[in-house]
Design an enzyme around this catalytic site. Structure first.
Site, short mmCIF file in Angstrom:
data_model
loop_
_atom_site.label_atom_id
_atom_site.label_comp_id
_atom_site.label_asym_id
_atom_site.label_seq_id
_atom_site.Cartn_x
_atom_site.Cartn_y
_atom_site.Cartn_z
N CYS A 393 0.80 -1.24 0.00
CA CYS A 393 0.00 0.00 0.00
C CYS A 393 0.83 1.29 0.00
O CYS A 393 0.50 2.21 -0.77
CB CYS A 393 -1.02 -0.01 1.14
SG CYS A 393 -0.53 -0.83 2.65
N ARG A 422 7.30 -11.02 5.28
CA ARG A 422 6.85 -10.87 6.66
C ARG A 422 7.59 -11.86 7.55
O ARG A 422 7.83 -13.00 7.16
CB ARG A 422 5.33 -11.08 6.77
CG ARG A 422 4.56 -10.05 5.96
CD ARG A 422 3.06 -10.20 6.05
NE ARG A 422 2.39 -9.26 5.16
CZ ARG A 422 1.09 -9.21 4.95
NH1 ARG A 422 0.29 -10.05 5.59
NH2 ARG A 422 0.58 -8.33 4.11
N GLN A 440 1.54 -10.98 -3.30
CA GLN A 440 0.17 -10.57 -2.99
C GLN A 440 -0.47 -9.97 -4.24
O GLN A 440 0.12 -9.11 -4.89
CB GLN A 440 0.20 -9.54 -1.86
CG GLN A 440 -1.09 -9.47 -1.08
CD GLN A 440 -0.91 -8.71 0.23
OE1 GLN A 440 -0.13 -7.77 0.32
NE2 GLN A 440 -1.63 -9.11 1.25
N ASP A 442 -2.34 -7.61 -4.96
CA ASP A 442 -2.79 -6.45 -4.22
C ASP A 442 -3.35 -5.39 -5.15
O ASP A 442 -2.88 -5.23 -6.28
CB ASP A 442 -1.59 -5.86 -3.46
CG ASP A 442 -1.94 -5.45 -2.06
OD1 ASP A 442 -3.13 -5.50 -1.72
OD2 ASP A 442 -1.02 -5.08 -1.31
N HIS A 444 -5.13 -1.19 -4.78
CA HIS A 444 -5.58 -0.08 -3.94
C HIS A 444 -6.35 0.89 -4.80
O HIS A 444 -5.93 1.24 -5.91
CB HIS A 444 -4.38 0.59 -3.26
CG HIS A 444 -3.67 -0.32 -2.32
ND1 HIS A 444 -2.63 -1.13 -2.72
CD2 HIS A 444 -3.92 -0.61 -1.02
CE1 HIS A 444 -2.23 -1.86 -1.69
NE2 HIS A 444 -2.99 -1.56 -0.65
N LYS A 528 -12.73 -4.19 7.66
CA LYS A 528 -12.53 -5.00 6.46
C LYS A 528 -13.62 -6.04 6.32
O LYS A 528 -14.26 -6.43 7.29
CB LYS A 528 -11.16 -5.68 6.50
CG LYS A 528 -10.97 -6.64 7.68
CD LYS A 528 -9.62 -7.33 7.62
CE LYS A 528 -9.46 -8.28 8.80
NZ LYS A 528 -8.24 -9.10 8.70
N HIS A 574 -8.30 -1.12 0.16
CA HIS A 574 -7.31 -2.17 -0.07
C HIS A 574 -8.08 -3.43 -0.46
O HIS A 574 -9.08 -3.76 0.18
CB HIS A 574 -6.52 -2.50 1.20
CG HIS A 574 -5.86 -1.35 1.86
ND1 HIS A 574 -4.49 -1.25 1.98
CD2 HIS A 574 -6.37 -0.24 2.47
CE1 HIS A 574 -4.19 -0.14 2.64
NE2 HIS A 574 -5.32 0.48 2.95
#
Length: 702
Positions: A393, A422, A440, A442, A444, A528, A574
């Site tokens: 992000c 991570r 990911q 991902d 946004h 979320k 997200h």
């Protein structure tokens, strides 16, 4: 266990002095009928007054009060295992709830709605399992008096108890524990709820050197109050309950395995031995459970990944880091290609961001503080400190911020297959499902406040498309919100949270989606929606998530020029739909047991010429199949036909085509379909048409 002086929690004892009001209370039953009974009456007594047979069948009770207080008028006591969660806070909550499960011997001291739960009620199974955990702890302390007990919760599939013991338990010990449990069950010892003065309890455990129980009592009880314990026979343990009436109600159980677990989940603390078990109402259900476990074992993605040569984890490189082999990489390519095409079709722009960024960026985002323990340590380079990114992000935010934006430019949708890192602790990683480095999918979305509902709804539509495309017919939806009592864990004002939670709740309601709400489970920057798929074995997998974020746009001072010519702050969504490519791939392997649908299979067709004289025709067939995009493997080895067919079957290839004289003469192939066997000879053109249709529709079946 400690030999304390005990005050029994029974009707007419200390509890009753809190209620100097009417001697009668009203109990509302599920059919709407209301019974007036003396204060202190137990659920068992009410069940017995309805029917002695009902009283014999009831396991526990559920009550709901109108005041939000517990029925004894005091705060609800902490519990070593009722909730079944594996975090310390959730295991030992001292917050009273308006609706809760209670023992059949619980005195009712105010007006309540009452449900009498029998063995067919799912909520009662958890109580049986928690009681089984106490039966196991009883057996362990009788066999090994030197042990110290941690906590023993029920879980979704059974129960466990954490044990401190210098000597490791062996498989023979587990068998002995199970045999002793059978003795405890046969003794049919009543579970009795008792209260001990807090100071007495602390002194007793301190004298025994049981630092775990001391910790729980100090943290989750208050000075001057009685501490809740449960006794069966000579065994006594700090516990809120509830429990079944007696050990004899724990009918079908199994001690299963043992693993290591650090005290409070911290690797700096002493390592405990965690003994796992499970329990059911009947032996038939227990047998069915183990049959289910065998099915799960046969689908283990780690085993199939090696057998099918899809991926590996190399010890020399480190745990939690995935090496994609050629066949696994082909499947990944198909997954990512479909997702990228869908992103472009749905108005996303594809972006790429660096793997490491300056630590200062993560300080601005808040990750360096709130999320730091899950990030890899900072790297000190010649110009600054850097950290490997745990999320994409902030990188997408910088792309947004790189140029001025007008309301006409919004929404901006950025999508990336971003590699993130991570810090998962040693021993917590599990194949593809929990790793240290992953990709990911991902995205946004930066939009105006009035666009947020439409964007969230579009994300949910996208999530449903992902599940449908990859062959998942069932899913569950959860809404994670802020816990107002834990303000320090969440950024933003109460007004921000109320607005964002309401927006997500409204979208779910508008779409007619059933959802469960989980206070306290939101991300630190916003609420979320989690979409959990259900696989072929009925297991839930957390993958897709859609998150509302009003915090990061504020922290990074994002702007757009509104229609009024003024500067405004955008809101941010997200969303990740695979969750991670690695985890989604692991779930796919287990869902399909490695037998992927045609469009995903790394090798889609295996060709078996019966003899050398049929190889030329097999090569022509291979060329024709490759023209329509099929991935084909021709086995030209000088091996028996049956051996070639067997090898292709072991690779779980969807179609095996066999070619001999008849097939070569008639432009045909003999088809063997995975899971169906020999389908006989068919014209090559017909097979090509069939394969095209399966590829076009991405059918999950052949």
């Amino acid at each position: 266990m400690p030999k304390y002086s005990v005050r029994a929690a029974a009707a007419g004892t200390v509890r009753s002095i809190l209620f100097i009001v009417s001697d009668q209370i009203k109990v509302t039953l599920p059919d709407g009928s209301v019974r007036e009974v003396p204060r202190g009456t137990t659920p068992y007594a009410i069940a017995h007054s309805i029917s002695p047979r009902l009283a014999d069948a009831v396991v526990v009770a559920k009550i709901r009060t109108t005041t939000g207080k517990t029925t004894d008028g005091a705060e609800e006591q902490s519990d070593a295992g009722h909730n079944g969660a594996q975090t310390e806070e959730s295991m030992y909550s001292d917050v009273a709830t308006a609706e809760r499960i209670v023992d059949l011997a619980e005195p009712l001291n105010e007006d309540v709605a009452l449900w009498l739960l029998k063995e067919n009620d799912p909520e009662s199974l958890r109580v049986v399992r928690h009681s089984a955990a106490h039966v196991m702890a009883t057996a362990i302390t009788e066999l090994y008096p030197e042990v110290k007990l941690g906590h023993g919760p029920a879980t979704d599939s059974g129960f466990f108890y954490d044990i401190l013991r210098e000597q490791p338990f062996t498989p023979e010990d587990l068998a002995a524990i199970e045999a002793k449990m059978a003795e405890v069950v046969a003794r049919n010892e009543p579970f009795r709820h008792e209260y001990i003065a807090r100071d007495e309890a602390l002194v007793g455990y301190l004298q025994q050197g049981d630092f775990m129980k001391v910790h729980f009592i100090e943290k989750f009880t208050k000075s001057g109050e009685g501490v809740s314990f449960y006794r069966n026979g000579e065994f006594l343990d700090f516990c809120r309950g509830p429990h079944v009436p007696s050990t004899g109600r724990v009918k079908a159980f199994k001690v299963m395995s043992i693993a290591g677990a650090y005290w409070l989940g911290d690797e700096k603390n002493p390592q405990l031995q965690r003994i796992y078990g499970t329990a059911f109402y009947t032996q038939k259900e227990l047998d069915a459970h183990f049959k289910h476990l065998e099915e799960i074992k046969a689908r283990d993605h780690r085993v199939l990944g090696k057998q099918l040569d899809l991926f590996s984890i190399q010890e020399i490189a480190g745990p939690g880091l995935i090496f994609w082999h050629p066949k696994g990489a082909l499947i990944r390519k198909e997954m990512e290609n479909w997702m990228r095409d869908e992103c472009l079709r749905r108005g996303y722009s594809l972006v790429y961001t660096p793997h490491i960024m300056k630590r200062d960026l993560w300080k601005v985002s808040g990750h360096d503080g709130v999320y730091s323990k899950d990030m890899f340590p900072a790297m000190e380079l010649d110009d600054a400190e850097y950290r490997a990114k745990p999320m994409n992000c902030p990188g997408h935010i910088l792309i947004y911020k790189n140029s001025p934006k007008s309301y006409r430019d919004l929404p901006q949708r950025y999508a990336e297959f971003g590699n993130v890192y991570r810090y998962e602790r040693s021993g917590t990683m599990h194949g593809l499902l929990r790793v240290r480095g992953f990709t990911q999918d991902d995205a946004h979305i930066f939009c105006t406040p009035d666009q947020i509902s439409g964007e969230v709804e579009a994300c949910l539509d996208f999530a449903e498309a992902v599940l449908q495309n990859f062959g998942f017919a069932e899913y569950r939806v959860e809404l994670s919100t802020r816990d107002p009592k834990k303000e320090g864990e969440f950024f933003g004002t109460a007004e921000d949270w109320a607005y964002s939670e309401g927006a997500l709740r409204d979208v779910l309601t508008k779409r007619g989606l059933k959802f469960q709400e989980f206070p306290g489970e939101a991300a630190f920057y916003g609420p979320k929606i989690d979409v959990k798929l259900v696989d072929v074995l009925g297991r839930l997998w957390q993958l897709s998530t859609v998150q509302f974020d009003f915090n990061l746009p504020r922290r990074f001072e994002l702007e757009y020029t509104g229609e009024d010519g003024e500067k405004h702050q955008p809101v941010m969504v997200h969303r990740a739909l695979f969750g991670s490519v690695e985890r989604f791939f692991g779930v796919l392997i287990e869902h399909y047991a490695g037998a992927f649908p045609l469009w995903l299979a790394p090798v889609q067709v295996g060709l078996v010429p019966i003899s050398e004289k049929h190889i030329d025709y097999a090569r022509k067939v291979k060329a024709e199949l490759e023209k329509i995009g099929l991935r084909v493997d021709l086995d030209e080895r000088n091996e028996m036909m049956k051996a070639k067919i067997r090898d292709f079957a072991n690779e779980k290839i969807p179609f095996v085509l066999i070619m001999g004289d008849k097939e070569a003469a008639n432009e045909a192939v003999s088809v063997r379909t995975r899971g169906k066997g020999d389908e006989g000879s068919t014209p090559l053109a017909d097979f090509i048409a069939r394969a095209k249709d399966l590829l076009t529709h991405r059918s999950p079946t052949l």
